[in-house]
Design a protein around this motif. Sequence first.
Motif, short mmCIF file in Angstrom:
data_model
loop_
_atom_site.label_atom_id
_atom_site.label_comp_id
_atom_site.label_asym_id
_atom_site.label_seq_id
_atom_site.Cartn_x
_atom_site.Cartn_y
_atom_site.Cartn_z
N ARG A 82 0.86 -1.18 0.00
CA ARG A 82 0.00 0.00 0.00
C ARG A 82 0.90 1.24 0.00
O ARG A 82 1.48 1.59 1.02
CB ARG A 82 -0.89 0.01 1.25
CG ARG A 82 -1.88 -1.16 1.32
CD ARG A 82 -3.07 -0.91 0.43
NE ARG A 82 -4.21 -1.66 0.87
CZ ARG A 82 -4.68 -2.76 0.27
NH1 ARG A 82 -4.09 -3.19 -0.83
NH2 ARG A 82 -5.73 -3.38 0.74
N TYR A 86 -5.82 7.15 -1.72
CA TYR A 86 -6.49 7.80 -2.84
C TYR A 86 -7.78 8.46 -2.35
O TYR A 86 -8.63 7.79 -1.75
CB TYR A 86 -6.82 6.78 -3.92
CG TYR A 86 -5.62 6.20 -4.63
CD1 TYR A 86 -4.88 6.96 -5.51
CD2 TYR A 86 -5.24 4.88 -4.41
CE1 TYR A 86 -3.77 6.43 -6.17
CE2 TYR A 86 -4.13 4.33 -5.05
CZ TYR A 86 -3.40 5.12 -5.93
OH TYR A 86 -2.31 4.59 -6.58
N SER A 201 -11.12 1.11 -12.88
CA SER A 201 -10.37 2.34 -12.66
C SER A 201 -9.58 2.35 -11.35
O SER A 201 -8.85 3.30 -11.07
CB SER A 201 -11.32 3.54 -12.68
OG SER A 201 -12.30 3.41 -11.65
N LYS A 203 -6.77 1.08 -8.48
CA LYS A 203 -5.45 0.50 -8.38
C LYS A 203 -5.34 -0.29 -7.07
O LYS A 203 -5.99 0.03 -6.08
CB LYS A 203 -4.37 1.59 -8.44
CG LYS A 203 -4.38 2.38 -9.74
CD LYS A 203 -3.31 3.47 -9.73
CE LYS A 203 -3.32 4.26 -11.02
NZ LYS A 203 -2.28 5.33 -11.03
N SER A 204 -4.48 -1.29 -7.08
CA SER A 204 -4.35 -2.16 -5.90
C SER A 204 -3.31 -1.67 -4.90
O SER A 204 -3.16 -2.27 -3.84
CB SER A 204 -3.99 -3.58 -6.35
OG SER A 204 -2.72 -3.59 -6.98
N ASP A 205 -2.61 -0.58 -5.22
CA ASP A 205 -1.50 -0.15 -4.35
C ASP A 205 -1.88 0.92 -3.34
O ASP A 205 -1.02 1.63 -2.82
CB ASP A 205 -0.33 0.35 -5.21
CG ASP A 205 -0.69 1.57 -6.05
OD1 ASP A 205 -1.88 1.95 -6.09
OD2 ASP A 205 0.23 2.15 -6.67
N TYR A 208 -8.70 3.63 -0.74
CA TYR A 208 -9.53 4.72 -1.27
C TYR A 208 -10.44 5.28 -0.17
O TYR A 208 -11.06 4.52 0.58
CB TYR A 208 -10.39 4.22 -2.42
CG TYR A 208 -9.61 3.99 -3.70
CD1 TYR A 208 -9.64 4.92 -4.74
CD2 TYR A 208 -8.81 2.86 -3.86
CE1 TYR A 208 -8.92 4.72 -5.91
CE2 TYR A 208 -8.08 2.65 -5.01
CZ TYR A 208 -8.14 3.58 -6.04
OH TYR A 208 -7.41 3.39 -7.19
N GLN A 231 -8.60 -10.23 -6.57
CA GLN A 231 -8.51 -8.77 -6.54
C GLN A 231 -9.86 -8.09 -6.31
O GLN A 231 -10.23 -7.16 -7.01
CB GLN A 231 -7.89 -8.25 -7.85
CG GLN A 231 -6.40 -8.51 -7.96
CD GLN A 231 -5.59 -7.57 -7.09
OE1 GLN A 231 -5.45 -6.39 -7.37
NE2 GLN A 231 -5.05 -8.11 -6.03
#
Length: 415
Positions: A82, A86, A201, A203-205, A208, A231
């Motif tokens: 992580r 976001y 849209s 991202k996995s890093d 949110y 995911q």
Amino acid sequence: MATNQQQQQQHPLVLIAGGGPAGLLLSILLDKIGVDSVVIERASEPDEWSSKSYTLVLGQNGKASLAEAGCLEAATEAGIERRFVYFYDASSGDVKAMPKQAPGLGFTRPLLVQVLEKVAVECPRVTVKRGAGVSHVTKKDKFSLEVALEDGSVVSASHVIGADGKWSNVRESFPELSTQFTIQTCPSFGVHMNLSTLPVSFKSDGTYVIKPSSPDCKFYIIASPRPETDQGLSISMVCYDQTLEKYPWLAPPADMKVGDYGKGGWEDEYSALPGTITAEESFSDNLMKLFEDELPAFYNAIKDDAIFQTARINRRVTWLKMNAEGTSYSTQDGMVALIGDAAHAMTAAMGEGCNTAMGSAVKLADRVKAIMEQNGEKECSLSTMSDAFIQYGCSRPAEVKPVQEGSAARNMGHK
């Protein structure tokens, strides 16, 4: 009856009640210093949590605890890094990325348990037993404890660690521990959902944060990509009680009575549906409409109305407060100690619960090592283990209380 000399010569057998991250980590750490332990866990399999699991992020302290036990490499391979927070605009879908000072590691709870258990079962001095939790602990004599399990069996140990959660049966077995704490309730609650796939849209890093378009809505969303291969997305709707003024159908289950604490385990924390929903109403339809009205861009990004069928409403947020007269996480004789939520359950607002729990496991193991070195011991004695419990129990609360109180303050809400 054992003499003091016999006590010095005998070696401890530590029973750890609770096979969560803190309990398993402690068993690995004890193995490294030559101490036998048995981990007793109620759940038959780690994935019993999967359908209800939130995601958690280990920061620098959590990763340092894993490194201490030699588990960081395996955890890094299993988790998701992580790197960002976001901030997602609920109306437009615009995203602002805020880099973290130091990357964290994201897990679901079952995944982290699986990583640690895989290491623990390979340790020669660790035994993991699943399928029956600890129901009660009784002091048998000066140097031994009897531990009653939920399946009716009884086992013996020289020392017991309560790592069995907020509603700890180990803690409740000893009035000198249980009377030091009270469960505190905050005017906030959560609604949890799981999306089976990650929106295109997203991202996995990172994690949110999504706030509603209307300032009258007293809630926000935390959406975290799940680290499993599918995911998916873990979605937690954090609601202050003021939310109910606009959406009374979101009312959480009633607060628990003290006598019922712990009877349902994980079930104590959530309800499938709130009691205010009638047969003519659909909770999932109401929730979908709320998302469509107040979080339109996020609703469109989800593109899966089935997610609202997975929603669970949690009870109001609770945490374990040590009373003013409270002084220790261990009994005075040093035979029983508490770690993790059994000692310092906190709200999820700061994301420090698991980090702090594993930190307590490290602190306790460090005390054992330090006293062994002071006493010139190559193998830990009963008296050393008891002294370590006492020193840990007296020193750890001052380190943890500020984190608990800061986290609880974030759950108080505002008008």
